[in-house]
Design an enzyme around this catalytic site. Sequence first.
Site, PDB file in Angstrom:
ATOM      1  N   LYS A   1      -6.508  -6.108   1.349  1.00 39.26           N
ATOM      2  CA  LYS A   1      -7.893  -5.673   1.206  1.00 39.26           C
ATOM      3  C   LYS A   1      -8.637  -6.591   0.238  1.00 39.26           C
ATOM      4  O   LYS A   1      -8.093  -6.988  -0.784  1.00 39.26           O
ATOM      5  CB  LYS A   1      -7.943  -4.237   0.677  1.00 39.26           C
ATOM      6  CG  LYS A   1      -7.326  -3.244   1.627  1.00 39.26           C
ATOM      7  CD  LYS A   1      -7.550  -1.826   1.115  1.00 39.26           C
ATOM      8  CE  LYS A   1      -6.593  -0.865   1.759  1.00 39.26           C
ATOM      9  NZ  LYS A   1      -5.207  -1.000   1.291  1.00 39.26           N
TER      10      LYS A   1
ATOM     11  N   GLU B   1       1.373   4.749   9.081  1.00 39.28           N
ATOM     12  CA  GLU B   1       1.352   5.448   7.794  1.00 39.28           C
ATOM     13  C   GLU B   1       0.351   6.609   7.820  1.00 39.28           C
ATOM     14  O   GLU B   1      -0.467   6.722   8.743  1.00 39.28           O
ATOM     15  CB  GLU B   1       0.993   4.472   6.676  1.00 39.28           C
ATOM     16  CG  GLU B   1      -0.382   3.849   6.856  1.00 39.28           C
ATOM     17  CD  GLU B   1      -1.025   3.469   5.536  1.00 39.28           C
ATOM     18  OE1 GLU B   1      -1.097   4.332   4.638  1.00 39.28           O
ATOM     19  OE2 GLU B   1      -1.478   2.325   5.409  1.00 39.28           O
TER      20      GLU B   1
HETATM   21  N1  PSU Z   1      -4.832   0.460   4.671  1.00 44.63           N
HETATM   22  C1  PSU Z   1      -6.036   1.015   4.932  1.00 44.63           C
HETATM   23  N2  PSU Z   1      -6.427   2.074   4.145  1.00 44.63           N
HETATM   24  C2  PSU Z   1      -5.618   2.584   3.155  1.00 44.63           C
HETATM   25  C3  PSU Z   1      -4.344   1.983   2.891  1.00 44.63           C
HETATM   26  C4  PSU Z   1      -4.026   0.922   3.686  1.00 44.63           C
HETATM   27  O1  PSU Z   1      -6.764   0.566   5.838  1.00 44.63           O
HETATM   28  O2  PSU Z   1      -5.987   3.556   2.528  1.00 44.63           O
HETATM   29  C5  PSU Z   1      -3.429   2.531   1.809  1.00 44.63           C
HETATM   30  C6  PSU Z   1      -1.984   2.190   2.184  1.00 44.63           C
HETATM   31  O3  PSU Z   1      -1.270   3.401   2.248  1.00 44.63           O
HETATM   32  C7  PSU Z   1      -1.472   1.319   1.066  1.00 44.63           C
HETATM   33  C8  PSU Z   1      -2.241   1.877  -0.074  1.00 44.63           C
HETATM   34  O4  PSU Z   1      -0.068   1.387   0.923  1.00 44.63           O
HETATM   35  O5  PSU Z   1      -3.562   2.025   0.481  1.00 44.63           O
HETATM   36  C9  PSU Z   1      -2.187   0.980  -1.278  1.00 44.63           C
HETATM   37  O6  PSU Z   1      -2.357   1.753  -2.415  1.00 44.63           O
HETATM   38  P1  PSU Z   1      -2.043   1.175  -3.887  1.00 44.63           P
HETATM   39  O7  PSU Z   1      -3.011   0.045  -4.045  1.00 44.63           O
HETATM   40  O8  PSU Z   1      -2.307   2.327  -4.830  1.00 44.63           O
HETATM   41  O9  PSU Z   1      -0.608   0.741  -3.864  1.00 44.63           O
END
Ligand code: PSU
Length: 303
Positions: free
Chosen positions: A158, A24
Amino acid sequence: MIPITYSAEVSAARENGTAIVALESTIITHGMPYPQNVEVARLVEGDIRAAGAVPATIAVMNGTLHIGLDDDELTTLAQTKGVAKLSRADIAACIATGGTGATTVAATMIAAKLAGIAVFATGGIGGVHKGAEDSFDISADLMELAQTDVTVVAAGAKAILDVAKTLEVLETQGVPVIAYCQDDFPAFWSRGSKLKAPLRMDDPAQIARAHEMRGLMGLPGGQLIANPIPVDAEIPAAELAPIIATAQADADKAGIVGKGVTPYLLQRIFELTNGRSLEANIALVRNNARLAAKIALEIGTKP
Ligand code: PSU
Ligand code: MN
């Protein structure tokens, strides 16, 4: 027609049948500061190549969906300020209007599927945020896992999230959550979450077979492979908990909502740990890339 372009390396891999691992780009634009973001992106791509597969970093640039970025494109994306963060809701609009955006887990899965790529490595998926009972903040990543058949390798969810609620939603959505080589569901910067993962596998070939079996059975949706951070890189959960609480309180005070929440929390935790969270993040992404390559190499090897 979808304006889609493949990097030279990915084009060759598609012709030769070489295993490909999708990556990604939101982690580059919204997850890490420049210049570490581009350095990490290169290291992760190198890890996949070293394992015998080909990396395909995915992003939308000037209205074209890129499957694989060359070094110039990667550098441009990493340096550009205000790049859009694209999920399922915005990827088509961004392409249609000639925009530039980084793909989240959800949008990268969509693009990988379009390109016929079965395996994708990231850091941690989005999930159910703490306080979701009031904010309704649940990442579209979870619903994507339920409907797009790509195997996603992440270090769990996370720890800024409500991990228990995240697991509940994944169960409701019928997403296989498979911990790799341990029973616990990992919590990104920490190996354990005190929550058991519903499934466990210790062999990349088994993970590949399970991916294929879902396809044979016509089950929509992917698999979440929860790969714990390497021991020497982990930050113990107890040490991180008060820092996460502070970051969350700061986000609430600052009125951060929607797409801004995850990037804000990651940046705040980076500051509060004096950069240690980033070191851990880098180690876990690289570890996930290596496992994803092993799985990708196994897919399609058995009739
Ligand atoms: N993994 C990481 N750092 C990130 C992300 C994932 O180590 O920044 C990103 C991914 O793109 C994931 C997003 O889809 O954070 C999630 O965002 P939200 O909680 O707004 O859906
Ligand atoms: Mn959200």
